[in-house]
Write a protein that holds these residues in place. Structure first.
Motif, PDB file in Angstrom:
ATOM      1  N   GLU A   6      31.940  12.708   2.554  1.00 31.61           N
ATOM      2  CA  GLU A   6      30.754  13.214   2.799  1.00 31.61           C
ATOM      3  C   GLU A   6      29.495  13.319   2.153  1.00 31.61           C
ATOM      4  O   GLU A   6      28.485  12.864   2.871  1.00 31.61           O
ATOM      5  CB  GLU A   6      31.022  15.179   3.122  1.00 31.61           C
ATOM      6  CG  GLU A   6      29.869  15.638   3.345  1.00 31.61           C
ATOM      7  CD  GLU A   6      30.350  17.121   3.284  1.00 31.61           C
ATOM      8  OE1 GLU A   6      29.129  17.656   4.341  1.00 31.61           O
ATOM      9  OE2 GLU A   6      30.498  17.851   2.430  1.00 31.61           O
ATOM     10  N   PHE A   7      29.908  13.158   0.782  1.00 30.23           N
ATOM     11  CA  PHE A   7      28.488  12.876   0.126  1.00 30.23           C
ATOM     12  C   PHE A   7      28.500  11.490   0.145  1.00 30.23           C
ATOM     13  O   PHE A   7      27.196  11.055   0.492  1.00 30.23           O
ATOM     14  CB  PHE A   7      29.238  13.207  -1.515  1.00 30.23           C
ATOM     15  CG  PHE A   7      27.688  12.723  -2.517  1.00 30.23           C
ATOM     16  CD1 PHE A   7      27.154  13.729  -2.839  1.00 30.23           C
ATOM     17  CD2 PHE A   7      27.900  12.189  -3.145  1.00 30.23           C
ATOM     18  CE1 PHE A   7      25.541  13.473  -3.134  1.00 30.23           C
ATOM     19  CE2 PHE A   7      26.868  11.836  -3.854  1.00 30.23           C
ATOM     20  CZ  PHE A   7      25.370  12.482  -3.860  1.00 30.23           C
ATOM     21  N   HIS A  39      29.372  17.792  -6.432  1.00 29.36           N
ATOM     22  CA  HIS A  39      29.424  17.647  -4.755  1.00 29.36           C
ATOM     23  C   HIS A  39      30.997  18.391  -4.305  1.00 29.36           C
ATOM     24  O   HIS A  39      31.803  19.451  -4.222  1.00 29.36           O
ATOM     25  CB  HIS A  39      29.668  16.645  -4.367  1.00 29.36           C
ATOM     26  CG  HIS A  39      29.345  17.416  -2.297  1.00 29.36           C
ATOM     27  ND1 HIS A  39      28.398  17.514  -2.147  1.00 29.36           N
ATOM     28  CD2 HIS A  39      30.042  16.393  -1.449  1.00 29.36           C
ATOM     29  CE1 HIS A  39      28.795  18.243  -0.518  1.00 29.36           C
ATOM     30  NE2 HIS A  39      29.817  17.207  -0.213  1.00 29.36           N
ATOM     31  N   GLN A  40      31.804  17.773  -5.606  1.00 26.74           N
ATOM     32  CA  GLN A  40      33.595  17.669  -5.597  1.00 26.74           C
ATOM     33  C   GLN A  40      33.443  18.924  -6.236  1.00 26.74           C
ATOM     34  O   GLN A  40      34.597  19.215  -5.510  1.00 26.74           O
ATOM     35  CB  GLN A  40      33.692  15.992  -6.270  1.00 26.74           C
ATOM     36  CG  GLN A  40      33.878  14.314  -6.156  1.00 26.74           C
ATOM     37  CD  GLN A  40      34.035  13.745  -6.848  1.00 26.74           C
ATOM     38  OE1 GLN A  40      33.741  14.117  -7.973  1.00 26.74           O
ATOM     39  NE2 GLN A  40      34.777  12.201  -6.192  1.00 26.74           N
ATOM     40  N   VAL A  86      40.253  18.345   0.176  1.00 25.55           N
ATOM     41  CA  VAL A  86      38.896  19.336   0.341  1.00 25.55           C
ATOM     42  C   VAL A  86      38.247  18.006  -1.343  1.00 25.55           C
ATOM     43  O   VAL A  86      37.271  17.749  -0.677  1.00 25.55           O
ATOM     44  CB  VAL A  86      39.206  20.282  -0.765  1.00 25.55           C
ATOM     45  CG1 VAL A  86      39.215  20.418  -1.937  1.00 25.55           C
ATOM     46  CG2 VAL A  86      37.963  20.671  -0.372  1.00 25.55           C
ATOM     47  N   TYR A  87      38.784  17.542  -1.947  1.00 23.29           N
ATOM     48  CA  TYR A  87      38.673  16.461  -2.843  1.00 23.29           C
ATOM     49  C   TYR A  87      38.341  15.151  -2.233  1.00 23.29           C
ATOM     50  O   TYR A  87      36.554  14.565  -2.168  1.00 23.29           O
ATOM     51  CB  TYR A  87      39.318  16.385  -3.831  1.00 23.29           C
ATOM     52  CG  TYR A  87      38.599  15.251  -5.039  1.00 23.29           C
ATOM     53  CD1 TYR A  87      38.125  15.813  -6.147  1.00 23.29           C
ATOM     54  CD2 TYR A  87      39.340  14.593  -5.036  1.00 23.29           C
ATOM     55  CE1 TYR A  87      37.905  15.157  -7.026  1.00 23.29           C
ATOM     56  CE2 TYR A  87      38.467  13.484  -5.824  1.00 23.29           C
ATOM     57  CZ  TYR A  87      38.244  14.287  -7.402  1.00 23.29           C
ATOM     58  OH  TYR A  87      37.760  12.775  -8.243  1.00 23.29           O
ATOM     59  N   GLN A 113      37.798  14.604   1.317  1.00 19.34           N
ATOM     60  CA  GLN A 113      36.930  15.056   2.357  1.00 19.34           C
ATOM     61  C   GLN A 113      35.230  14.835   1.863  1.00 19.34           C
ATOM     62  O   GLN A 113      34.031  14.470   2.497  1.00 19.34           O
ATOM     63  CB  GLN A 113      37.086  15.843   3.025  1.00 19.34           C
ATOM     64  CG  GLN A 113      38.411  15.736   4.203  1.00 19.34           C
ATOM     65  CD  GLN A 113      38.798  16.725   4.990  1.00 19.34           C
ATOM     66  OE1 GLN A 113      38.644  17.780   4.671  1.00 19.34           O
ATOM     67  NE2 GLN A 113      39.435  16.285   5.334  1.00 19.34           N
ATOM     68  N   SER A 114      35.112  15.497   0.500  1.00 17.64           N
ATOM     69  CA  SER A 114      33.624  16.213   0.296  1.00 17.64           C
ATOM     70  C   SER A 114      33.376  15.092  -0.284  1.00 17.64           C
ATOM     71  O   SER A 114      31.980  14.360  -0.259  1.00 17.64           O
ATOM     72  CB  SER A 114      33.634  17.041  -0.770  1.00 17.64           C
ATOM     73  OG  SER A 114      34.642  16.996  -2.050  1.00 17.64           O
ATOM     74  N   SER A 115      34.076  14.174  -1.218  1.00 17.18           N
ATOM     75  CA  SER A 115      33.688  12.185  -1.545  1.00 17.18           C
ATOM     76  C   SER A 115      33.034  11.647  -0.033  1.00 17.18           C
ATOM     77  O   SER A 115      32.008  11.283  -0.076  1.00 17.18           O
ATOM     78  CB  SER A 115      34.674  11.519  -2.082  1.00 17.18           C
ATOM     79  OG  SER A 115      35.657  12.632  -3.219  1.00 17.18           O
ATOM     80  N   THR A 166      31.725  21.553  -6.458  1.00 23.66           N
ATOM     81  CA  THR A 166      31.373  22.931  -5.692  1.00 23.66           C
ATOM     82  C   THR A 166      32.438  22.825  -4.809  1.00 23.66           C
ATOM     83  O   THR A 166      32.688  24.412  -4.616  1.00 23.66           O
ATOM     84  CB  THR A 166      29.977  22.984  -4.684  1.00 23.66           C
ATOM     85  OG1 THR A 166      29.649  22.259  -6.084  1.00 23.66           O
ATOM     86  CG2 THR A 166      30.172  23.911  -4.413  1.00 23.66           C
ATOM     87  N   ALA A 167      33.407  22.126  -4.206  1.00 22.21           N
ATOM     88  CA  ALA A 167      33.889  21.824  -3.011  1.00 22.21           C
ATOM     89  C   ALA A 167      35.657  22.158  -3.460  1.00 22.21           C
ATOM     90  O   ALA A 167      36.454  23.086  -2.790  1.00 22.21           O
ATOM     91  CB  ALA A 167      34.178  20.602  -1.839  1.00 22.21           C
TER      92      ALA A 167
END
Length: 286
Positions: free
Chosen positions: A244-245, A263-264, A237-238, A240-242, A266-267
């Motif tokens: 995505e952003f 963003h990281q 999640v760390y 993938q969120s990176s 929050t995820a």
């Protein structure tokens, strides 16, 4: 709240049959996000460091980051060294203030594993710390340690003898679980957890948690898995969120690191809260 010994966290969890989530953190942001989730959920939590992370930061710097970030956290927290076969790293982390360690000597024969684990337990006790033990490798490679080959599972009698004679505070059994992402639904030996807890009264640690269903988690926790490890899910999640952003930042031509960090955070926080609720640890802080 001051940092709490691992044994206190796990003994409470075993008695009341909930699971304390143990997250393998990777940096200061992931530590802060997991702690924020624990505060929000009023959950006890274990922060785990791999040998790779300890070596990347350096023991002293990583310990300083941990102590700074937990200083004003009002829930029980423990700092744990995950899978470590290196006695020198174990000694260094115990000296540096880690509350517990997993001495991973599964590649040794059982007799030698027992002998060395007994020594590690004595060393940990001298520093007020605790020990997780194992005699069977958990399938899969994590942070450069482990193997994709299935380990030989010892008999119940051998495992019980190991737990009793070493005095470990927690035990990680092989029950068909694996590190990393499961390629198919795992077939787990739930009864082995029940048998080990009934025979020893010692909390079990569930490794390879990422990808198990809520029902599997809750059944194993009810049987005595008081410590539940989550590593791959946090890393996934760390990153993938990176990704995505950053894709959005590239498309917009906007490069703002603080927004990425938010963003990281929050995820990771959302992921941690979801696991706390599933494990029944929400609302269990004291």
């Amino acid at each position: 709240m001051p940092v709490v010994p691992m044994k206190e966290l796990l003994d409470r969890a075993l008695a009341d049959r909930y699971g304390v989530p143990a997250f393998n953190i990777v940096n200061d942001l992931s530590i802060e996000a997991v702690l924020a989730a624990a505060v929000e959920e009023r959950s006890p939590v274990i922060l785990q460091t791999s040998v790779k992370t300890v070596r990347m930061y350096g023991r002293r710097q990583l310990a300083d980051i941990f102590r700074t970030l937990v200083e004003d956290v009002a829930v029980p927290v423990t700092l744990h060294l995950d899978h470590c076969p290196d006695r020198s790293v174990i000694s260094d982390c115990l000296e540096g203030g880690w509350n517990s360690v997993l001495f991973d000597a599964h590649e040794l024969d059982v007799a030698e594993n027992l002998r060395q684990t007994t020594e590690v337990v004595a060393e940990a006790r001298s520093r007020g710390a605790h020990v997780e033990g194992e005699i069977e490798g958990i399938q899969g490679v994590e942070d450069g340690l482990g193997s994709d080959d299935a380990s030989v599972v010892q008999t119940l009698e051998v495992a019980v003898d190991f737990i009793r004679r070493t005095g470990v505070d927690c035990f990680a059994p092989a029950i068909g679980n694996a590190h990393g992402q499961y390629t198919a639904a795992p077939v787990l030996d739930h009864q082995r957890v029940s048998d080990l807890v009934q025979a020893t009264g010692v909390p079990m640690a569930l490794h390879g948690g990422t990808g198990l269903s809520a029902e599997q988690f809750q059944d194993l926790i009810a049987r005595g898995c008081a410590k539940v490890n989550i590593s791959t899910a946090l890393k996934q999640v760390y990153m993938q969120s990176s990704l995505e952003f950053l894709r959005g930042a590239e498309a917009q031509g906007k490069w703002d690191p603080p927004s990425l960090f938010t963003h990281q955070r929050t995820a990771v926080m959302s992921m941690a809260q979801e696991h706390m609720r599933t494990f029944g640890s929400s609302g269990r802080a004291w």
